[in-house]
Design an enzyme around this catalytic site. Structure first.
Site, PDB file in Angstrom:
ATOM      1  CG  ASP A  12       4.221  -4.801  41.595  1.00 45.59           C
ATOM      2  OD1 ASP A  12       5.300  -4.336  41.189  1.00 45.59           O
ATOM      3  OD2 ASP A  12       3.952  -6.020  41.564  1.00 45.59           O
ATOM      4  CE  LYS A  15       7.835  -1.362  47.667  1.00 44.05           C
ATOM      5  NZ  LYS A  15       6.850  -2.123  46.866  1.00 44.05           N
ATOM      6  N   GLY A  39      10.760  -2.673  40.739  1.00 45.41           N
ATOM      7  CA  GLY A  39      10.476  -1.605  39.796  1.00 45.41           C
ATOM      8  C   GLY A  39       9.633  -0.534  40.441  1.00 45.41           C
ATOM      9  CG  HIS A  40      10.341   1.464  43.488  1.00 41.51           C
ATOM     10  ND1 HIS A  40      11.141   1.724  44.571  1.00 41.51           N
ATOM     11  CD2 HIS A  40       9.745   0.278  43.742  1.00 41.51           C
ATOM     12  CE1 HIS A  40      11.044   0.726  45.444  1.00 41.51           C
ATOM     13  NE2 HIS A  40      10.211  -0.151  44.955  1.00 41.51           N
ATOM     14  CD  GLN A 198      11.288  -7.424  45.814  1.00 46.97           C
ATOM     15  OE1 GLN A 198      12.107  -7.371  46.712  1.00 46.97           O
ATOM     16  NE2 GLN A 198      11.567  -7.039  44.597  1.00 46.97           N
TER      17      GLN A 198
END
Length: 408
Positions: A12, A15, A39-40, A198
């Site tokens: 988080d 990235k 999740g991006h 991650q």
């Protein structure tokens, strides 16, 4: 040239935004680890996109993206994500390919994930997306890959429910699969961007085991999960936030104390929107852990750091960061492997004077306030790693480059 973007904390870190930003000068983008648990979030011209499996470079219409061998693919979630892109005017057809060596997440794996975690004496805090079970099946050599979809014997080993599920996506998956190792060799003279999932502290080998992800979230995963040799990686960027966050269980030495630092925690969480893209659950927040960051730089050969969320501290008079741990009265400056030691660790903090100004109004690194630069320079000196990119907001243009990422 091959450039890697990986998380240097517990995920988080931002990235997705950095991959999206750097992808403008890449021809291909490869996601090398993780699955639908990642999740991006990317903001382009004020519009927000939440991506989970598709590499962030997909938002550039001329880019081709690959889901690598180190990923575990949830077909249902993937095609829902592709539909979301289509609904938002992003034409992805012919630009999204999947390694034939990538493993598939089956529906039953999600429930198995939840049951396994609930049965543990020390639950990990899994997202329940079936990721751990898919990687476990892979390690036990019982998983199914894209390459296996037209292997009759393997197909016949599946139970009826799994066959019925996969039949919905089988033809589409086969049409998208490629031999990624051959593609990487074919494109070896082009700019290729490798996107991690991650973060370093969740890597199964070098992270806070057993409170880690099941995949290779360290820099080595860019090689093993993309079909290229490690000596072909030219530059490794480690993305970190100006503070620390973590989702799920496990040690976090710099976590804010709810009783004495609850107000600061709420400020950072709400100002930084620290809620999971995949789960929506609030993230644990704390001071920047420079001991852990330096460790991440060392074990991942990070050449350059990327600092994000610096603007979250705009309103504070004073900022603190962890420079050592107090473990049962002993001052420790190395990152321990022992979970009991990490659980006992109390942060030794260094104070920094805040800048009390709006960083989003700055148009270049040179225009950052003196105190913001002092914070950055201390991080560089402590980690012995330059901060090559600084982000002061969610949008693409709120990014300052201090080096040319695509030059050796």
């Amino acid at each position: 040239m091959n450039v890697v973007v990986m998380g240097a904390q517990w995920g988080d870190e931002g990235k997705g935004k950095i991959v999206d930003y750097l992808a403008q000068d890449a021809k291909y983008v490869v996601r090398f680890a993780g699955g639908a648990n990642a999740g991006h979030t990317i903001v382009v011209d004020g519009k927000k996109y939440a991506l989970h499996q598709v590499p962030s470079g997909i938002l550039y219409p001329e880019k081709t993206v690959f889901l690598g061998s180190g990923m575990v693919i949830d077909p249902e979630a993937l095609f829902n994500e592709l539909k979301m892109l289509s609904d938002n005017g992003v034409k992805w057809e012919g630009r999204v390919f999947i390694s034939d060596r990538a493993h598939l997440t089956l529906p039953g794996y999600r429930e198995m994930d939840k049951q396994r975690d609930a049965a543990r004496k020390r639950p990990i805090g899994t997202t329940g997306r079936g990721i751990g079970t898919t990687y476990s099946q892979k390690s036990e050599r019982d998983g199914i890959r894209l390459a296996d979809l037209d292997w009759d014997e393997k197909w016949n080993d599946l139970d009826d429910a799994d066959k019925k599920f996969l039949e919905q996506y089988k033809d589409a998956l086969i049409s998208m699969r490629v031999n990624i190792a051959e593609k990487m060799w074919e494109y070896r003279k082009e700019n290729i961007l490798f996107e991690g999932a991650q973060g370093a502290m969740l890597d199964i080998d070098s992270g806070t085991y057993p409170y880690v992800s099941s995949g290779a979230s360290g820099s080595y995963g860019a090689s093993s999960g993309s079909g290229i040799g490690p000596r072909s990686l030219d530059r490794i960027f480690g993305v970190f936030k100006a503070y620390e966050t973590r989702v799920g269980n496990g040690p976090m030495p710099t976590e804010f104390n709810n009783e004495s630092e609850g107000e600061l925690c709420e400020f950072v969480r709400n100002t930084g929107n620290e809620f999971g893209v995949t789960t929506g659950r609030p993230r644990r927040c704390g001071y920047l852990d420079l001991v852990a960051l330096r460790y991440a730089c060392h074990v991942n050969s990070i050449d350059s750091l990327v600092l994000t969320h610096l603007d979250i501290y705009d309103q504070l008079d004073e900022i603190e960061a962890c420079i050592a741990y107090d473990i049962n009265g002993k001052i420790v400056t190395e990152f321990p492997a022992s979970i009991p030691e990490l659980n006992a660790a109390k942060p030794v903090l260094k104070k920094f004077t805040g800048w009390k100004s709006d960083l989003k109004a700055c148009t270049s690194y040179k225009k950052l306030p003196k105190n913001a630069k002092a914070y950055i320079e201390f991080i560089e000196a402590f980690t012995d790693t330059p901060v090559g990119i600084v982000s002061v907001g969610a949008d693409r243009n709120q990014t300052f480059m201090r080096l040319k990422p695509w030059k050796k």
